[in-house]
Structure formats: C-alpha cells, structure tokens
Design a protein around this motif. Structure first.
Motif, PDB file in Angstrom:
ATOM      1  N   ALA A  15       0.832  -1.198   0.000  1.00  0.00           N
ATOM      2  CA  ALA A  15       0.000   0.000   0.000  1.00  0.00           C
ATOM      3  C   ALA A  15       0.869   1.251   0.000  1.00  0.00           C
ATOM      4  O   ALA A  15       1.693   1.447   0.899  1.00  0.00           O
ATOM      5  N   LEU A  16       0.678   2.083  -1.011  1.00  0.00           N
ATOM      6  CA  LEU A  16       1.395   3.348  -1.128  1.00  0.00           C
ATOM      7  C   LEU A  16       0.471   4.467  -0.669  1.00  0.00           C
ATOM      8  O   LEU A  16      -0.632   4.627  -1.209  1.00  0.00           O
ATOM      9  N   THR A  17       0.906   5.250   0.311  1.00  0.00           N
ATOM     10  CA  THR A  17       0.049   6.296   0.860  1.00  0.00           C
ATOM     11  C   THR A  17       0.797   7.622   0.945  1.00  0.00           C
ATOM     12  O   THR A  17       2.000   7.655   1.218  1.00  0.00           O
ATOM     13  N   THR A  61       1.020   3.352 -11.293  1.00  0.00           N
ATOM     14  CA  THR A  61       0.776   2.972  -9.906  1.00  0.00           C
ATOM     15  C   THR A  61      -0.362   3.795  -9.328  1.00  0.00           C
ATOM     16  O   THR A  61      -0.464   4.997  -9.597  1.00  0.00           O
ATOM     17  N   GLN A  62      -1.196   3.140  -8.547  1.00  0.00           N
ATOM     18  CA  GLN A  62      -2.245   3.846  -7.817  1.00  0.00           C
ATOM     19  C   GLN A  62      -1.905   3.871  -6.336  1.00  0.00           C
ATOM     20  O   GLN A  62      -1.183   3.006  -5.826  1.00  0.00           O
ATOM     21  N   ALA A  63      -2.441   4.872  -5.645  1.00  0.00           N
ATOM     22  CA  ALA A  63      -2.100   5.091  -4.245  1.00  0.00           C
ATOM     23  C   ALA A  63      -3.303   5.637  -3.498  1.00  0.00           C
ATOM     24  O   ALA A  63      -4.358   5.920  -4.082  1.00  0.00           O
ATOM     25  N   THR A  64      -3.138   5.796  -2.191  1.00  0.00           N
ATOM     26  CA  THR A  64      -4.142   6.422  -1.334  1.00  0.00           C
ATOM     27  C   THR A  64      -3.602   7.752  -0.845  1.00  0.00           C
ATOM     28  O   THR A  64      -2.485   7.818  -0.323  1.00  0.00           O
ATOM     29  N   PHE A  65      -4.401   8.803  -1.001  1.00  0.00           N
ATOM     30  CA  PHE A  65      -4.019  10.148  -0.583  1.00  0.00           C
ATOM     31  C   PHE A  65      -4.837  10.539   0.649  1.00  0.00           C
ATOM     32  O   PHE A  65      -6.022  10.872   0.536  1.00  0.00           O
ATOM     33  N   PHE A  66      -4.209  10.484   1.831  1.00  0.00           N
ATOM     34  CA  PHE A  66      -4.851  10.947   3.060  1.00  0.00           C
ATOM     35  C   PHE A  66      -4.757  12.466   3.078  1.00  0.00           C
ATOM     36  O   PHE A  66      -3.685  13.038   3.323  1.00  0.00           O
ATOM     37  N   THR A  67      -5.874  13.128   2.831  1.00  0.00           N
ATOM     38  CA  THR A  67      -5.879  14.548   2.516  1.00  0.00           C
ATOM     39  C   THR A  67      -6.521  15.374   3.622  1.00  0.00           C
ATOM     40  O   THR A  67      -7.619  15.052   4.097  1.00  0.00           O
ATOM     41  N   HIS A  87      -6.882   7.296  -8.058  1.00  0.00           N
ATOM     42  CA  HIS A  87      -6.359   7.073  -6.717  1.00  0.00           C
ATOM     43  C   HIS A  87      -7.478   7.131  -5.681  1.00  0.00           C
ATOM     44  O   HIS A  87      -8.554   7.683  -5.930  1.00  0.00           O
ATOM     45  N   GLU A  88      -7.206   6.562  -4.520  1.00  0.00           N
ATOM     46  CA  GLU A  88      -8.164   6.627  -3.421  1.00  0.00           C
ATOM     47  C   GLU A  88      -7.988   7.938  -2.662  1.00  0.00           C
ATOM     48  O   GLU A  88      -6.882   8.310  -2.284  1.00  0.00           O
ATOM     49  N   LEU A  89      -9.103   8.621  -2.418  1.00  0.00           N
ATOM     50  CA  LEU A  89      -9.116   9.807  -1.577  1.00  0.00           C
ATOM     51  C   LEU A  89      -9.550   9.392  -0.173  1.00  0.00           C
ATOM     52  O   LEU A  89     -10.612   8.801   0.011  1.00  0.00           O
ATOM     53  N   ALA A  90      -8.708   9.662   0.808  1.00  0.00           N
ATOM     54  CA  ALA A  90      -9.009   9.324   2.199  1.00  0.00           C
ATOM     55  C   ALA A  90      -8.797  10.564   3.063  1.00  0.00           C
ATOM     56  O   ALA A  90      -8.315  11.601   2.599  1.00  0.00           O
ATOM     57  N   SER A  91      -9.156  10.470   4.322  1.00  0.00           N
ATOM     58  CA  SER A  91      -9.175  11.621   5.216  1.00  0.00           C
ATOM     59  C   SER A  91      -7.967  11.652   6.139  1.00  0.00           C
ATOM     60  O   SER A  91      -7.563  10.630   6.696  1.00  0.00           O
ATOM     61  N   TYR A 231       4.412   5.382   3.633  1.00  0.00           N
ATOM     62  CA  TYR A 231       3.833   6.724   3.549  1.00  0.00           C
ATOM     63  C   TYR A 231       4.924   7.767   3.342  1.00  0.00           C
ATOM     64  O   TYR A 231       6.084   7.582   3.712  1.00  0.00           O
ATOM     65  N   PHE A 232       4.530   8.873   2.733  1.00  0.00           N
ATOM     66  CA  PHE A 232       5.387  10.050   2.660  1.00  0.00           C
ATOM     67  C   PHE A 232       4.504  11.278   2.490  1.00  0.00           C
ATOM     68  O   PHE A 232       3.287  11.178   2.336  1.00  0.00           O
TER      69      PHE A 232
END
Length: 293
Positions: A15-17, A61-67, A87-91, A231-232
């Motif tokens: 999982a890339l975040t 590549t797809q990732a999750t963006f904790f925004t 990409h996935e949009l997350a909180s 994560y980064f």
C-alpha cells in the motif's frame, strides 16, 4: 484478522500512501508557526502533489491520498485530480490536530467535517482515515468509536513503535479489526530483537540508505507474507520549500534530512515493488471508487 494482496505470480501488492499536508502544517512546527499564520504562508502542496501524480503515472501505480480538509477546501481542483487519476481519496482530518490533543466531541466533529468535505468535492465515498502524527494510542482508543460512527471503514493511525511523539509498541503489527465494521491498518514495522523497528517511510525512509528500506520491505513481504504500508508527504520532495527559522536542532534535522535525495529514492521504490490503494488491498469487499450514497 490480517489481510494482504497477491499479484498474478504471488507477489504481494503493498500500500502506497501520501499524507497531503503542506510543510508549515507538520506537528513539529506547531511551536514555531501559529495556525493563524497558515493562510499567510506560501502554499506549495498543489505543485508537489502534481509532481507525485506524474510520478505515479510514469510507474502506472495507484495510491491512497490521506488529505487534509483544510487543503481540500482551498484546492478543490487538486482533490478532483487525485480522483480523476484513479487514486483513493481518504481523510487526514480537517485541521491537522492530533487526535490525542482533542476531546472526544472535538475529534468527532473534525473527522466528520473532513469526510463530508472530501466526499462533496470528489463525489466519492471516503472510507479511510489517518490521524495526524499517528496520534491514536492507549489513551484515546475511543477514537475508533468515533470513526466507526462516522462511517469510516478503516483507520491507519497507529504506529506500533516507541517514539518520543507517538507510538503504541504493543499494538498488532498488521491489519486487525478494532470495532465492528472498522479495521486498523498500522504502518509497517519490522520485528527484530524483540522490538518493532520503523520501516514504513517518512523521515526514516529519508534517513536510511535505500538498500536498508528495500530489505525491510522484502523481509515483511517474504517472512510475514504481509502487505507493507508506506507513507510520505508532498513536502518531502520539495527542495525549494521555505526554511523555518528558529527550529530546535532535532526538529530541523528530522524535517530537512535528505529531502534532496528523496524523489530519486521514491522512483526506485516504485520500480522495485508492486503498489496499490489501501481500500483495494484491505477492503476487498468494497467496490473501489464507489460514489457517495
């Protein structure tokens, strides 16, 4: 319960975040930069996220963006660009306040506000949450009740290490159910010498030689047979960000160490492993990119 994803040849998809916040919003800078000054600071997050999106396109590549909600509110086009690229949009909450610094009601208000804002801007259901500075621990496990009540399906808010600012070293190292309908997916650690070593990104990734990080991920994939969670932050590839004056030595080192080398290291990381979105790896029953209902 623990979950991981395997590719066609048995390779694990990790999982890339990305934690979408700007350089002046990091918790270590809170004693130096008042929240009232945020709107006066030069924002660089938009350009940096666009660079990340291009990097992900290059590697397919797809990732999750904790925004952060604060960022989304000011840059709605950025939110839509993240979603448009698949990409996935997350909180990441609204105002980058540590969960451990908030009352239960204030935390519930923060995560609810952020979720609604992100869903309204993107038209997509927001299922994931990451607490700023991994600030869920033994003293505020009520946060999971709030997340479940708000409709989140997973959290990635516990770092099972010992750290001076956060950490819950006795927590499970891999995805596990914490409330009915809610799982916690800790960022990755490597178990050695009866302790958990940080192996998931951030300042540790910038500090360590790339070969060490690569070995850690391979070890977790091969020995534990688990997906790693990396994560980064967008500011970690930004060599031109303004330098904050008056920082203590530890904060200065942690924030700026090897930023000039990090983009190249990320390129290698994306090429050496298979990466994907948190929801697709840890919520296999969930239709990816589902619209808000």
């Amino acid at each position: 319960m623990s979950l991981s994803a395997h590719g066609a040849e048995g390779a694990i998809t990790n999982a890339l975040t990305i934690d979408v916040e700007d350089y002046f919003q990091v918790s270590a800078f809170a004693p130096y930069i008042a929240r009232s000054e945020w709107d006066q600071r030069e924002c660089r997050v938009e350009h940096n996220v666009q660079r990340i999106l291009e990097l992900l396109r290059q590697h397919q590549t797809q990732a999750t963006f904790f925004t952060l909600g604060w960022i989304a509110e000011r840059y709605p086009a950025l939110v839509r660009a993240i979603v448009a690229d698949g990409h996935e949009l997350a909180s990441h909450g609204y105002g980058h306040e540590r969960a451990s610094d908030l009352s239960e009601q204030a935390f519930a208000d923060d995560i609810g506000r952020a979720k609604k804002l992100l869903e309204d801007l993107s038209g997509k259901a927001v299922l994931g949450y990451r607490a700023p500075s991994f600030s869920i621990g033994t003293g505020n496990l009520w946060a999971f009740d709030c997340l479940a009540a708000a409709g989140y399906r997973y959290s990635s808010s516990i770092y099972p290490i010992k750290h001076d600012h956060y950490g819950m070293p006795d927590a499970p190292r891999f995805a596990h159910q914490v409330r009915e309908g809610l799982i916690e997916v800790p960022v990755t650690t490597l178990r050695m010498l009866d302790r958990n070593l940080p192996a998931s990104g951030g300042g540790y990734f910038r500090l360590l030689p790339y070969g060490v990080s690569r070995w850690m991920f391979k070890r977790v994939n091969a020995a534990d047979r688990q997906a790693a969670v990396f994560y980064f932050h967008p500011w970690e590839i930004d060599t031109g960000q303004p330098r904050i004056e008056g920082l203590d030595r530890k904060s200065r080192f942690r924030h700026y160490v090897n930023i000039d080398r990090n983009y190249a290291k990320l390129q290698r990381l994306l090429g050496d492993f298979s990466w994907g979105r948190m929801d697709q790896i840890f919520l296999p029953d969930q239709q990816a990119g589902a619209a808000v209902v």
